[in-house]
Design a protein around this motif. Structure first.
Motif, PDB file in Angstrom:
ATOM      1  N   LEU A  39      43.015  36.389  45.958  1.00 44.37           N
ATOM      2  CA  LEU A  39      42.667  36.939  44.644  1.00 44.37           C
ATOM      3  C   LEU A  39      41.153  37.137  44.517  1.00 44.37           C
ATOM      4  N   ILE A  42      40.224  40.276  46.466  1.00 47.43           N
ATOM      5  CA  ILE A  42      40.660  41.473  45.731  1.00 47.43           C
ATOM      6  C   ILE A  42      39.689  41.742  44.567  1.00 47.43           C
ATOM      7  N   SER A  43      39.326  40.657  43.879  1.00 48.02           N
ATOM      8  CA  SER A  43      38.441  40.765  42.723  1.00 48.02           C
ATOM      9  C   SER A  43      37.038  41.200  43.159  1.00 48.02           C
ATOM     10  N   ASP A  46      36.998  44.839  43.954  1.00 41.88           N
ATOM     11  CA  ASP A  46      37.020  45.619  42.701  1.00 41.88           C
ATOM     12  C   ASP A  46      35.616  45.638  42.069  1.00 41.88           C
ATOM     13  N   ASP A  47      34.987  44.452  42.008  1.00 44.06           N
ATOM     14  CA  ASP A  47      33.652  44.350  41.385  1.00 44.06           C
ATOM     15  C   ASP A  47      32.579  45.106  42.163  1.00 44.06           C
ATOM     16  N   LYS A  52      40.645  49.350  44.281  1.00 40.71           N
ATOM     17  CA  LYS A  52      41.807  48.491  43.999  1.00 40.71           C
ATOM     18  C   LYS A  52      42.635  48.359  45.271  1.00 40.71           C
ATOM     19  N   LEU A  53      42.938  47.121  45.623  1.00 40.44           N
ATOM     20  CA  LEU A  53      43.760  46.853  46.800  1.00 40.44           C
ATOM     21  C   LEU A  53      45.029  46.139  46.337  1.00 40.44           C
ATOM     22  N   SER A  54      46.193  46.654  46.712  1.00 39.81           N
ATOM     23  CA  SER A  54      47.444  46.036  46.245  1.00 39.81           C
ATOM     24  C   SER A  54      47.846  44.885  47.157  1.00 39.81           C
ATOM     25  N   GLY A  55      48.790  44.076  46.673  1.00 32.33           N
ATOM     26  CA  GLY A  55      49.312  42.968  47.454  1.00 32.33           C
ATOM     27  C   GLY A  55      49.943  43.477  48.746  1.00 32.33           C
ATOM     28  N   GLU A  56      50.658  44.593  48.633  1.00 37.07           N
ATOM     29  CA  GLU A  56      51.345  45.202  49.779  1.00 37.07           C
ATOM     30  C   GLU A  56      50.335  45.664  50.832  1.00 37.07           C
ATOM     31  N   LEU A  58      47.242  44.469  51.304  1.00 36.12           N
ATOM     32  CA  LEU A  58      46.616  43.312  51.944  1.00 36.12           C
ATOM     33  C   LEU A  58      47.563  42.697  52.983  1.00 36.12           C
TER      34      LEU A  58
END
Lengths: 76, 326
Positions: A39, A42-43, A46-47, A52-56, A58
C-alpha cells in the motif's frame, strides 16, 4: 524518471530500510514486504508520479525494475 | 452522481452500542498504518440487531420519544439476522413500534449510513412522518477469516440508532450518491448468496490495494463535486465525519481534499473499522453530539463499490446518548 531516485523512494516505504536491495531484487523476497508495504508503494507512486497501479497489476510484477518500468510506461 | 436535496427533516439524536469484549492488536506496524489498536467483537449469541435494539431503546428513552410516533424504521446492515425475512420487521416488533410502521432493510456497508439517511429522510418528508428510526450497524468480526491478517485485526462490531424528526424549521439535507459496480469483487463475501463460485470460502475478502486506490482517488473527487454542486464553502464546515476505513487511507483522503485534520474525527484507535456504523459511532464517541448552527459533512465509501456524501447546517443540537456496552 530516474532509477536511482525510484529505488530510494521504494526503499523508504519500509520501516527498517532493507540492505542489499537493487532494481533487480524480487520485492516479495525482501524480509519485511507485506500488504501494508505494498500500500505504501502504491501510495508513493500516486504521490510522486501521479500514476495509479492496481492490485492486479502489482500481482503480475516481480522485480522493483518491473514496477519502475510500468510506472514509466504509464507516465508516457 | 445523484444530487438530492431534502427539506423538513432533522437529525435529533444518535446512540451507539458496542460489545464489551475487546480484541487487542499486537502488530505495531499494523497499528501504525491502520490506526486500529483495538476493537470490540461480539460473541456468537449477539447479532447486529441486538446492538441496534439496545441503541434504539436507550435513545428513545433518553429523548422521551413516544414510540407511537415512530412510523418508519430502516435497518442498514450487511449482517442481518436471516437471509429472509428482513430484520427491520423483527426490530419493529421487538421495540414495540406500531404496525403502521414502514420497515425496510438496506444491505449496504461503508456508504450505508448516508444511503440510510437519504432514504429515511426522503420518505419522511414525502409522508410527513413525525418520527423515524434509522438503525445502522454490522458484526463483520463474524465474517472474517481469523487467520487473515488484512481483515481480522481491522474490523470491529457496533450497532447504532439515529432518530429523525419531521421539522419544518430544519435546514435542507443535501446528498450526493454514486456507485461503481465494476469493483464489486474488491470487498466481497463469496458464496454468501445465490451465486456460487469455484471455491467454497465464505469469508470476507478485501483487495486492499484496489480499495485504497478507490478511496484515495475517487472519494476526494466526488466530495469536491458534491461541494461544487451545492456551492458549499469547505472552510465553513465545522465537522467532517468520514467512514473510518483505516488511518492511512483516511489521512490521504483528507490531505487530497485539503481538510484540516482538526476538523476530522477518528474512532479507529479503539473501535476499528465498524463498517456501516463508523459515522454515527464516531459522532457518539468522539464528538459526543453536534451543536446548533454547526455544519456537518459525512462521507461513507466502500463495499459495492458505493459512496455517499451528506451535508447540513444544524438548526438544533444533535443529542448523543452515552456509549452502551453489552
Amino acid at each position: 524518471m530516474e532509477q536511482e531516485k525510484f529505488l530510494e523512494q521504494f526503499i523508504a516505504q519500509f520501516d527498517d530500510e532493507p540492505t542489499g536491495v537493487t532494481m533487480d531484487t524480487d520485492f516479495r523476497d525482501i524480509d519485511d514486504w507485506d500488504s501494508l508495504t505494498a500500500l505504501g508503494v502504491i501510495s508513493m507512486i500516486d504521490d510522486e508520479y501521479n500514476v495509479k497501479l492496481s492490485g492486479e497489476e502489482l500481482k503480475s510484477l516481480k522485480s522493483i525494475r518491473d514496477i519502475f518500468n510500468i510506472v514509466k510506461t504509464k507516465i508516457g | 452522481m445523484s444530487f438530492i436535496k431534502i427539506e423538513n427533516i432533522s437529525i435529533v439524536g444518535i446512540s451507539t452500542a458496542v460489545p464489551t469484549q475487546t480484541s487487542i492488536n499486537n502488530n505495531e506496524k499494523f497499528i501504525k498504518a491502520t490506526g486500529v489498536a483495538e476493537k470490540r467483537i461480539t460473541d456468537k449469541k449477539i447479532c447486529t440487531s441486538d446492538l441496534c435494539f439496545e441503541a434504539a431503546e436507550k435513545l428513545i428513552s433518553d429523548l422521551s420519544i413516544d414510540k407511537n410516533d415512530i412510523e418508519i424504521l430502516i435497518f442498514v446492515t450487511q449482517t442481518p439476522d436471516y437471509k429472509l425475512p428482513v430484520t427491520s420487521t423483527i426490530l419493529q416488533h421487538k421495540l414495540g413500534l406500531q404496525q403502521s410502521c414502514l420497515c425496510l432493510d438496506i444491505p449496504l456497508g461503508c456508504s450505508g449510513y448516508v444511503y440510510g439517511l437519504t432514504t429515511i429522510s426522503s420518505l419522511m418528508n414525502s409522508g410527513k412522518i413525525k418520527k423515524g428510526l434509522l438503525l445502522v450497524g454490522d458484526t463483520i468480526s463474524k465474517e472474517v477469516d481469523k487467520d487473515d491478517q488484512s481483515t481480522e485485526p481491522l474490523f470491529g462490531d457496533a450497532g447504532t440508532a439515529t432518530l429523525l424528526s419531521y421539522d419544518e424549521n430544519s435546514n435542507p439535507m443535501l446528498f450526493g450518491l454514486g456507485s461503481d459496480g465494476e469493483g464489486y469483487e474488491s470487498i466481497i463475501i463469496p458464496n454468501s448468496g445465490s451465486r456460487v463460485g469455484n471455491n467454497e470460502t465464505k469469508k470476507l475478502f478485501l483487495n486492499g490495494i484496489d480499495v485504497f486506490n478507490f478511496g484515495t482517488n475517487k472519494i476526494p473527487k466526488v466530495v469536491n463535486q458534491f461541494i461544487d454542486n451545492f456551492t458549499l464553502d469547505k472552510d465553513n464546515i465545522s465537522h467532517f465525519v468520514f467512514h473510518q476505513a483505516n488511518k492511512f487511507m483516511n489521512d490521504k483522503i483528507y490531505k487530497k481534499l485539503g481538510i484540516s485534520v482538526d476538523k476530522t474525527s477518528s474512532s479507529l484507535k479503539k473501535f476499528g473499522n465498524t463498517s456501516s456504523a463508523t459515522i454515527p459511532l464516531t459522532i457518539v464517541t468522539e464528538l459526543g453530539g453536534i451543536k446548533k448552527d454547526n455544519s456537518i459533512l459525512f462521507c461513507g465509501f466502500g463495499v459495492g463499490l458505493s459512496w455517499g456524501t451528506f451535508y447540513t447546517k444544524m438548526n438544533n443540537d444533535i443529542f448523543c446518548s452515552k456509549l452502551i456496552e453489552i
